[in-house]
Design a protein around this motif. Structure first.
Motif, PDB file in Angstrom:
ATOM      1  N   UNK A  61      32.267  19.814  38.278  1.00  0.00           N
ATOM      2  CA  UNK A  61      31.809  20.594  37.136  1.00  0.00           C
ATOM      3  C   UNK A  61      32.924  21.196  36.290  1.00  0.00           C
ATOM      4  N   UNK A  62      34.114  21.278  36.850  1.00  0.00           N
ATOM      5  CA  UNK A  62      35.219  21.912  36.131  1.00  0.00           C
ATOM      6  C   UNK A  62      35.247  23.426  36.306  1.00  0.00           C
ATOM      7  N   UNK A  63      34.375  23.935  37.167  1.00  0.00           N
ATOM      8  CA  UNK A  63      34.386  25.373  37.471  1.00  0.00           C
ATOM      9  C   UNK A  63      33.861  25.577  38.881  1.00  0.00           C
ATOM     10  N   UNK A  64      34.183  26.729  39.432  1.00  0.00           N
ATOM     11  CA  UNK A  64      33.766  27.069  40.792  1.00  0.00           C
ATOM     12  C   UNK A  64      34.002  28.568  40.984  1.00  0.00           C
ATOM     13  N   UNK A  65      33.857  29.029  42.193  1.00  0.00           N
ATOM     14  CA  UNK A  65      34.310  30.371  42.532  1.00  0.00           C
ATOM     15  C   UNK A  65      35.765  30.223  42.956  1.00  0.00           C
ATOM     16  N   UNK A  66      36.670  30.657  42.082  1.00  0.00           N
ATOM     17  CA  UNK A  66      38.099  30.509  42.310  1.00  0.00           C
ATOM     18  C   UNK A  66      38.621  31.656  43.168  1.00  0.00           C
ATOM     19  N   UNK A  67      39.650  31.352  43.938  1.00  0.00           N
ATOM     20  CA  UNK A  67      40.348  32.403  44.676  1.00  0.00           C
ATOM     21  C   UNK A  67      41.055  33.291  43.662  1.00  0.00           C
ATOM     22  N   UNK A  68      40.914  34.588  43.850  1.00  0.00           N
ATOM     23  CA  UNK A  68      41.497  35.590  42.955  1.00  0.00           C
ATOM     24  C   UNK A  68      42.743  36.158  43.609  1.00  0.00           C
ATOM     25  N   UNK A  69      43.851  36.073  42.875  1.00  0.00           N
ATOM     26  CA  UNK A  69      45.136  36.559  43.366  1.00  0.00           C
ATOM     27  C   UNK A  69      45.597  37.733  42.508  1.00  0.00           C
ATOM     28  N   UNK A  70      46.234  38.708  43.134  1.00  0.00           N
ATOM     29  CA  UNK A  70      46.774  39.837  42.372  1.00  0.00           C
ATOM     30  C   UNK A  70      48.124  39.457  41.772  1.00  0.00           C
ATOM     31  N   UNK A  78      37.427  36.659  45.102  1.00  0.00           N
ATOM     32  CA  UNK A  78      37.132  35.478  44.302  1.00  0.00           C
ATOM     33  C   UNK A  78      36.387  35.889  43.046  1.00  0.00           C
ATOM     34  N   UNK A  79      36.376  34.973  42.090  1.00  0.00           N
ATOM     35  CA  UNK A  79      35.620  35.107  40.856  1.00  0.00           C
ATOM     36  C   UNK A  79      35.316  33.707  40.362  1.00  0.00           C
ATOM     37  N   UNK A  80      34.317  33.577  39.547  1.00  0.00           N
ATOM     38  CA  UNK A  80      34.055  32.265  38.981  1.00  0.00           C
ATOM     39  C   UNK A  80      32.599  32.034  38.678  1.00  0.00           C
ATOM     40  N   UNK A  81      32.228  30.765  38.683  1.00  0.00           N
ATOM     41  CA  UNK A  81      30.874  30.365  38.306  1.00  0.00           C
ATOM     42  C   UNK A  81      30.454  29.179  39.147  1.00  0.00           C
ATOM     43  N   UNK A  82      29.179  29.182  39.518  1.00  0.00           N
ATOM     44  CA  UNK A  82      28.616  28.069  40.267  1.00  0.00           C
ATOM     45  C   UNK A  82      27.139  27.961  39.941  1.00  0.00           C
TER      46      UNK A  82
END
Length: 176
Positions: A61-70, A78-82
């Motif tokens: 899809x080109x998007x997911x719940x991405x790992x969120x790094x400081x 994490x943040x993102x879309x699914x």
């Protein structure tokens, strides 16, 4: 607490989750307060399956719940879309849900809003026209992030189990 308009947002980095991120997510989310609205802490095996599914979403899809790094490169959530899971018998089946989950050490520093903004830009860039956010009525932090993003409350509903309420927020991305 969200970031004030006068305080700059922290820099965030997003990456497709790795196998190692399953352990990092398990570590930062193994906290009853973090998981208060999500049924409590989960086993490592759930995060192993979850990160694998996110890699599949990103590839397809080109998007997911991405790992969120400081800013130091540490995993803070994490943040993102699914897609809303089709196997659920409630909720916005067929919709793309955006979301964010942070470990408690990252709360109150502006990371959730910065991550949500990055998510909106990424999903807009891959052509997602509309997103929703499903949030427990009691989760004031996430409600504040959704409203600060400009999402509008579309529905308030009784959650499965018939005790608590949830909210569905919407945001149109195309043409904006």
């Amino acid at each position: 607490m969200t970031t004030s308009p006068t305080r700059p947002l922290p820099a965030v980095q997003l990456r497709v989750p790795t196998d190692e991120d399953a352990r990092a997510w398990h570590r930062v989310f193994d906290d009853p307060e973090v998981m208060e609205f999500l049924g409590g802490p989960a086993e490592l095996s759930l995060y192993e399956e979850f990160t694998a599914r996110q890699r599949m979403h990103d590839a397809q899809l080109g998007h997911c719940l991405w790992t969120l790094l400081d800013t130091d490169g540490a995993v803070i959530g994490f943040t993102g879309a699914q897609p809303w899971p089709r196997e659920k018998e409630w909720g916005p089946v067929g919709e793309i849900e955006i979301g964010w989950r942070l470990g408690r050490a990252a709360w109150g520093k502006g990371y959730a809003y910065a991550a949500a903004l990055a998510t909106v830009e990424r999903v807009r860039a891959v052509g997602v026209p509309h997103v929703v956010a499903m949030i427990s009525d009691e989760n004031q932090r996430s409600i504040a992030v959704a409203e600060r993003l400009g999402m509008t409350l579309a529905e308030r509903f009784l959650l499965p189990g018939g005790v608590r309420h949830g909210r569905r927020y919407e945001l149109t991305l195309s043409g904006s």
